[in-house]
Design an enzyme around this catalytic site. Structure first.
Site, PDB file in Angstrom:
ATOM      1  CG  HIS A 116     -37.259  46.841 -10.183  1.00  0.00           C
ATOM      2  ND1 HIS A 116     -35.934  47.210 -10.257  1.00  0.00           N
ATOM      3  CD2 HIS A 116     -37.613  46.458 -11.441  1.00  0.00           C
ATOM      4  CE1 HIS A 116     -35.522  47.051 -11.516  1.00  0.00           C
ATOM      5  NE2 HIS A 116     -36.515  46.588 -12.237  1.00  0.00           N
ATOM      6  CE  LYS A 128     -37.438  46.584  -5.223  1.00  0.00           C
ATOM      7  NZ  LYS A 128     -36.095  47.095  -4.878  1.00  0.00           N
ATOM      8  CD  GLU A 163     -35.710  45.268 -15.528  1.00  0.00           C
ATOM      9  OE1 GLU A 163     -36.740  45.928 -15.278  1.00  0.00           O
ATOM     10  OE2 GLU A 163     -34.581  45.570 -15.088  1.00  0.00           O
ATOM     11  CE1 TYR A 217     -33.136  44.155  -8.604  1.00  0.00           C
ATOM     12  CE2 TYR A 217     -34.109  42.296  -7.448  1.00  0.00           C
ATOM     13  CZ  TYR A 217     -34.147  43.623  -7.853  1.00  0.00           C
ATOM     14  OH  TYR A 217     -35.216  44.418  -7.495  1.00  0.00           O
ATOM     15  CG  ASN A 219     -36.196  50.296  -3.007  1.00  0.00           C
ATOM     16  OD1 ASN A 219     -36.627  49.164  -3.218  1.00  0.00           O
ATOM     17  ND2 ASN A 219     -35.331  50.887  -3.809  1.00  0.00           N
TER      18      ASN A 219
HETATM   19  P1  CMP Z   1     -34.045  48.119  -7.548  1.00  0.00           P
HETATM   20  O1  CMP Z   1     -34.577  49.204  -8.411  1.00  0.00           O
HETATM   21  O2  CMP Z   1     -34.894  46.941  -7.331  1.00  0.00           O
HETATM   22  O3  CMP Z   1     -32.643  47.644  -8.162  1.00  0.00           O
HETATM   23  C1  CMP Z   1     -31.600  47.135  -7.357  1.00  0.00           C
HETATM   24  C2  CMP Z   1     -31.915  47.212  -5.913  1.00  0.00           C
HETATM   25  O4  CMP Z   1     -30.816  47.059  -5.047  1.00  0.00           O
HETATM   26  C3  CMP Z   1     -32.442  48.594  -5.595  1.00  0.00           C
HETATM   27  O5  CMP Z   1     -33.720  48.751  -6.126  1.00  0.00           O
HETATM   28  C4  CMP Z   1     -32.331  48.632  -4.090  1.00  0.00           C
HETATM   29  O6  CMP Z   1     -33.497  48.160  -3.455  1.00  0.00           O
HETATM   30  C5  CMP Z   1     -31.200  47.664  -3.843  1.00  0.00           C
HETATM   31  N1  CMP Z   1     -30.063  48.385  -3.290  1.00  0.00           N
HETATM   32  C6  CMP Z   1     -29.371  49.358  -3.866  1.00  0.00           C
HETATM   33  N2  CMP Z   1     -28.405  49.800  -3.052  1.00  0.00           N
HETATM   34  C7  CMP Z   1     -28.515  49.081  -1.919  1.00  0.00           C
HETATM   35  C8  CMP Z   1     -27.811  49.062  -0.700  1.00  0.00           C
HETATM   36  N3  CMP Z   1     -26.790  49.889  -0.485  1.00  0.00           N
HETATM   37  N4  CMP Z   1     -28.194  48.174   0.220  1.00  0.00           N
HETATM   38  C9  CMP Z   1     -29.224  47.319  -0.003  1.00  0.00           C
HETATM   39  N5  CMP Z   1     -29.936  47.292  -1.156  1.00  0.00           N
HETATM   40  C10 CMP Z   1     -29.580  48.167  -2.095  1.00  0.00           C
END
Ligand code: CMP
Length: 140
Positions: A117, A11, A128, A51, A114
């Site tokens: 993904h 990311k 995906e 998403y 984070n």
């Molecule tokens: P990802 O695995 O990319 O799939 C969905 C993403 O939404 C997840 O990782 C997080 O980065 C994001 N996400 C999930 N919960 C929250 C939250 N409470 N606030 C912001 N982003 C979120």
């Protein structure tokens, strides 16, 4: 467990901090092979489509803005039990809950930023991967 493929994104918080190599090392040293990889700047349409399952969630807007803010690296990872293995290597979505040694424990900044993904099921991995890669771009 058979050889599987899973979809991965490094990311914007990871590409911005030059962590592409460090994260790829985690995949490779844990037995996942990078069989496709592209650095792209995701469009809003691509991020919203990718998403779409989270469209009604309160963080959807923030998630899309983040994913289009800077380049990402999209990947196909291949290996034994690749979907689960990658999730184990990544750690919990929220870095505060991630186990020691996982990518998110070491590098994630927050639940939103984070770092990585990874697909959550074999079925979603196929969807995906097909969303971003043509068959002939994946070289196993
Ligand atoms: P990802 O695995 O990319 O799939 C969905 C993403 O939404 C997840 O990782 C997080 O980065 C994001 N996400 C999930 N919960 C929250 C939250 N409470 N606030 C912001 N982003 C979120």
């Amino acid at each position: 467990m058979a050889t599987q493929r899973t979809f991965s994104i490094l990311k914007p918080d990871a590409t911005r901090r030059n962590l592409t190599g460090a994260i790829n090392q985690k995949f490779e040293e844990n037995g996942l092979r990078i069989v496709a990889q592209k650095r792209i700047h995701m469009t809003r349409d691509q991020a919203e489509g990718f998403y779409a399952v989270h469209k009604e969630r309160p963080f959807f807007g923030e998630l899309v803005e983040f994913m289009i803010s800077e380049p990402v690296v999209i990947q196909v990872l291949e290996g034994e039990d690749a979907v689960k293995k990658n999730r184990d290597i990544m750690g919990a979505t929220n870095p505060e809950e991630a186990d020691a040694g996982t990518i998110r424990k070491e590098y994630a900044l927050s639940i939103g930023e984070n770092s990585v993904h990874g697909s959550d099921s074999d079925e979603n991995a196929a969807i995906e991967i097909a969303y971003f890669f043509k068959d002939d771009e994946i070289v196993g």
